[in-house]
Design an enzyme around this catalytic site. Structure first.
Site, PDB file in Angstrom:
ATOM      1  N   GLU A   1      33.875  38.060  28.962  1.00 38.95           N
ATOM      2  CA  GLU A   1      33.891  39.433  29.497  1.00 38.95           C
ATOM      3  C   GLU A   1      33.320  39.468  30.917  1.00 38.95           C
ATOM      4  O   GLU A   1      33.869  40.104  31.809  1.00 38.95           O
ATOM      5  CB  GLU A   1      33.116  40.388  28.599  1.00 38.95           C
ATOM      6  CG  GLU A   1      33.796  40.677  27.273  1.00 38.95           C
ATOM      7  CD  GLU A   1      35.251  41.020  27.423  1.00 38.95           C
ATOM      8  OE1 GLU A   1      35.578  41.899  28.238  1.00 38.95           O
ATOM      9  OE2 GLU A   1      36.082  40.396  26.745  1.00 38.95           O
TER      10      GLU A   1
ATOM     11  N   HIS B   1      41.097  43.389  34.791  1.00 32.04           N
ATOM     12  CA  HIS B   1      40.248  42.671  33.835  1.00 32.04           C
ATOM     13  C   HIS B   1      41.120  41.849  32.861  1.00 32.04           C
ATOM     14  O   HIS B   1      40.838  40.678  32.600  1.00 32.04           O
ATOM     15  CB  HIS B   1      39.393  43.708  33.100  1.00 32.04           C
ATOM     16  CG  HIS B   1      38.523  43.181  32.017  1.00 32.04           C
ATOM     17  ND1 HIS B   1      37.183  42.943  32.187  1.00 32.04           N
ATOM     18  CD2 HIS B   1      38.794  42.846  30.737  1.00 32.04           C
ATOM     19  CE1 HIS B   1      36.656  42.495  31.053  1.00 32.04           C
ATOM     20  NE2 HIS B   1      37.615  42.419  30.154  1.00 32.04           N
ATOM     21  N   GLU B   2      42.208  42.451  32.375  1.00 29.71           N
ATOM     22  CA  GLU B   2      43.102  41.734  31.438  1.00 29.71           C
ATOM     23  C   GLU B   2      43.794  40.563  32.134  1.00 29.71           C
ATOM     24  O   GLU B   2      43.972  39.498  31.546  1.00 29.71           O
ATOM     25  CB  GLU B   2      44.160  42.687  30.868  1.00 29.71           C
ATOM     26  CG  GLU B   2      43.625  43.828  30.023  1.00 29.71           C
ATOM     27  CD  GLU B   2      42.734  43.387  28.883  1.00 29.71           C
ATOM     28  OE1 GLU B   2      42.996  42.314  28.311  1.00 29.71           O
ATOM     29  OE2 GLU B   2      41.750  44.094  28.591  1.00 29.71           O
TER      30      GLU B   2
ATOM     31  N   HIS C   1      41.567  37.681  32.085  1.00 32.90           N
ATOM     32  CA  HIS C   1      41.544  36.993  30.781  1.00 32.90           C
ATOM     33  C   HIS C   1      42.694  35.997  30.707  1.00 32.90           C
ATOM     34  O   HIS C   1      42.556  34.918  30.144  1.00 32.90           O
ATOM     35  CB  HIS C   1      41.687  38.002  29.629  1.00 32.90           C
ATOM     36  CG  HIS C   1      40.400  38.665  29.221  1.00 32.90           C
ATOM     37  ND1 HIS C   1      39.239  37.973  29.005  1.00 32.90           N
ATOM     38  CD2 HIS C   1      40.109  39.970  28.953  1.00 32.90           C
ATOM     39  CE1 HIS C   1      38.271  38.820  28.640  1.00 32.90           C
ATOM     40  NE2 HIS C   1      38.779  40.038  28.603  1.00 32.90           N
TER      41      HIS C   1
ATOM     42  N   ASP D   1      35.334  40.473  34.251  1.00 31.29           N
ATOM     43  CA  ASP D   1      34.860  41.568  35.110  1.00 31.29           C
ATOM     44  C   ASP D   1      34.784  41.119  36.566  1.00 31.29           C
ATOM     45  O   ASP D   1      35.260  41.803  37.469  1.00 31.29           O
ATOM     46  CB  ASP D   1      33.438  42.001  34.705  1.00 31.29           C
ATOM     47  CG  ASP D   1      33.427  42.869  33.463  1.00 31.29           C
ATOM     48  OD1 ASP D   1      34.496  43.420  33.118  1.00 31.29           O
ATOM     49  OD2 ASP D   1      32.365  42.995  32.846  1.00 31.29           O
TER      50      ASP D   1
HETATM   51 ZN   LIG Z   1      37.744  41.752  28.197  1.00 25.17          ZN
END
Ligand SMILES: [Zn+2]
Length: 471
Positions: free
Chosen positions: A189, A124-125, A128, A193
């Protein structure tokens, strides 16, 4: 050889700032270039590395990077450079800085129930970063320097993980702008995901770990009224978010994935570090007792580690012995085996042990550190330097390697090389003035013409950066 070091250092650290990049005034205009993002990340990292909570443990960061790169190579940007690191903090959090710097709190590593769960957070990071989320947040603002943008990046992360404590940091830093950014994260987010889940699957982990972890976080939050885990603030978890991922996961094939031994060992090491040596000995003895709990190999490793910290090296050797037979091939086991042998003064075959271990696990820096210490004790400075020079090629940004190099040169009376290596150590710790001072000492001690000209040009660059910082 020095040239190589310099190039490596230059491509990976603060030196790039003086490296003929366009006027920094341009940064607020449009999307940031990959280099600008990397610079913002590098600058933020100086602040983070200087903080007490930065966990300077080569075994734990080597593990995180190995796991992280397994995911990166299956992400949408497999060629992007990343650096994964741990923050020694019990609160549950993970965060990503522009340019590929991903931090994970020890609290999060300890609360995960499987390696796939930890991988789901990293995935997930990584998304980003590859989607430039934080970079896009700050690039629309009117910040005129990379330094200001780095400061704002750190402030945003701090504000999101702990609203009360960071108010002071935000004052005078366009508080309104930050607040607006904090509110517009839902789309980010969801995107992180979706991409993170794809990466997780491609990398061969158990995809069910992602909704499982989020659901547990959400449940914990309901139990801890008013004490929301930082992770929930930095990555707001909504029921829609969890339902969306759970729905996607249901359409994916079921795959049972075993945790790596290193994952278990890293957790045991962190559990040991969280306690005093005596408490850690008691904790792991209990875990190995009649009411056995946890992974027994990892608990035994934890016990031996705790005994070493408690200066009981003979008992550590006893408790550790079964592991060496059981677990033939693991770098953390090999590292502890060497440390136990050294503490028990079993010098016979030690050099050979380390020669083999560093060949078997060339990427495990903790083994190199210990082997070099042993070589230095044995006055084998040339062997130490040979090993260090090889390691620096793979790990050009590791200040510890240069520090050991400086000690070897010092023992050999090579003062120019000693100060030159120390300059890299200081620079990599973010101490620019210390680095300049060491370069000046190296210049004074200088005898080697080629090295002198390299030192001159480095001095010039370091001074330019220092001047830019003063502005
Ligand atoms: Zn996040």
């Amino acid at each position: 050889m020095k040239n190589l070091l310099f190039i490596a250092l230059c491509t990976s650290s603060l030196l790039c700032r003086a490296d003929g990049l366009p006027d920094l005034g341009d940064v607020s205009q449009a999307a940031l270039s990959p280099q600008q993002e990397r610079q913002i990340g590098e600058q933020s990292m100086f602040e983070i590395r200087a903080d007490r909570s930065y966990l300077d443990d080569a075994e734990i960061s080597d593990y995180l990077n190995q796991l992280g790169y397994q995911l990166v190579s299956n992400s949408s940007e497999p060629g992007q450079e990343f650096e994964f690191f741990a923050i020694n903090d019990n609160s549950i959090n993970a965060f990503a800085l522009p340019g590929g710097f991903v931090g994970v709190n020890t609290g999060l590593i300890l609360i995960t129930q499987s390696e796939s769960e930890l991988a789901s957070v990293l995935g997930h990071e990584i998304a980003h970063v590859t989607q430039h989320h934080l970079a896009r947040m700050i690039s629309g603002q009117k910040f005129d320097t990379i330094t200001a943008m780095a400061a704002i990046a750190v402030a945003i992360l701090a504000a999101r993980s702990n609203p009360e404590a960071s108010t002071a940091a935000i004052v005078g830093m366009q508080a309104g702008a930050i607040q607006r950014q904090l509110n517009f994260t839902r789309a980010h987010e969801e995107e992180a995901d979706r991409l993170g889940l794809a990466t997780l699957q491609k990398a061969g982990f158990d995809v069910r770990a992602m909704p499982a972890f989020l659901e547990r976080m959400q449940k914990n939050t309901r139990l801890l009224e008013g004490n929301t885990p930082s992770y929930m603030r930095t990555h707001p978890i909504t029921s829609e978010r969890v339902a969306d991922i759970a729905g996607r996961v249901q359409q994916m094939p079921y795959r049972l994935v075993a945790d790596s031994l290193s994952f278990q060992l890293v957790r045991a090491k962190l559990q040991s570090m969280q306690r005093s040596p005596q408490e850690a000995v008691a904790y792991f003895s209990d875990a190995l007792g009649p009411q056995k709990h946890g992974n027994q190999t990892a608990q035994r490793y934890g016990l031996a580690l705790a005994l070493m910290r408690n200066h009981q090296s003979a008992r550590a050797a006893q408790e550790f012995a079964p592991l060496q037979k059981e677990v033939a091939h693991n770098p953390m086991i090999a590292t502890l085996a060497g440390q136990i042998m050294r503490a028990n003064k079993s010098d016979k075959g030690l050099i050979e042990f380390y020669r083999n271990a560093t060949q078997n696990f060339p990427q495990h820096r903790a083994l190199t550190y210990d082997y070099v210490e042993l070589l230095l004790q044995g006055l084998r400075y040339d062997d130490a330097l040979k090993l260090l020079n090889e390691q620096i090629i793979s790990h050009p940004s590791d200040p510890r390697l240069y520090e050991l190099q400086a000690r070897s040169y010092s023992a050999l009376g090579k003062r120019q090389d000693e100060h030159h290596a120390l300059a890299y150590t200081y620079a990599l710790h973010g101490n620019l003035y210390g680095a300049i001072e060491q370069l000046e000492l190296a210049k004074q001690a200088g005898t080697d013409y080629y090295q002198l000209s390299a030192i001159e040009s480095e001095l010039k660059q370091f001074r330019e950066i220092a001047a830019a910082h003063r502005k």
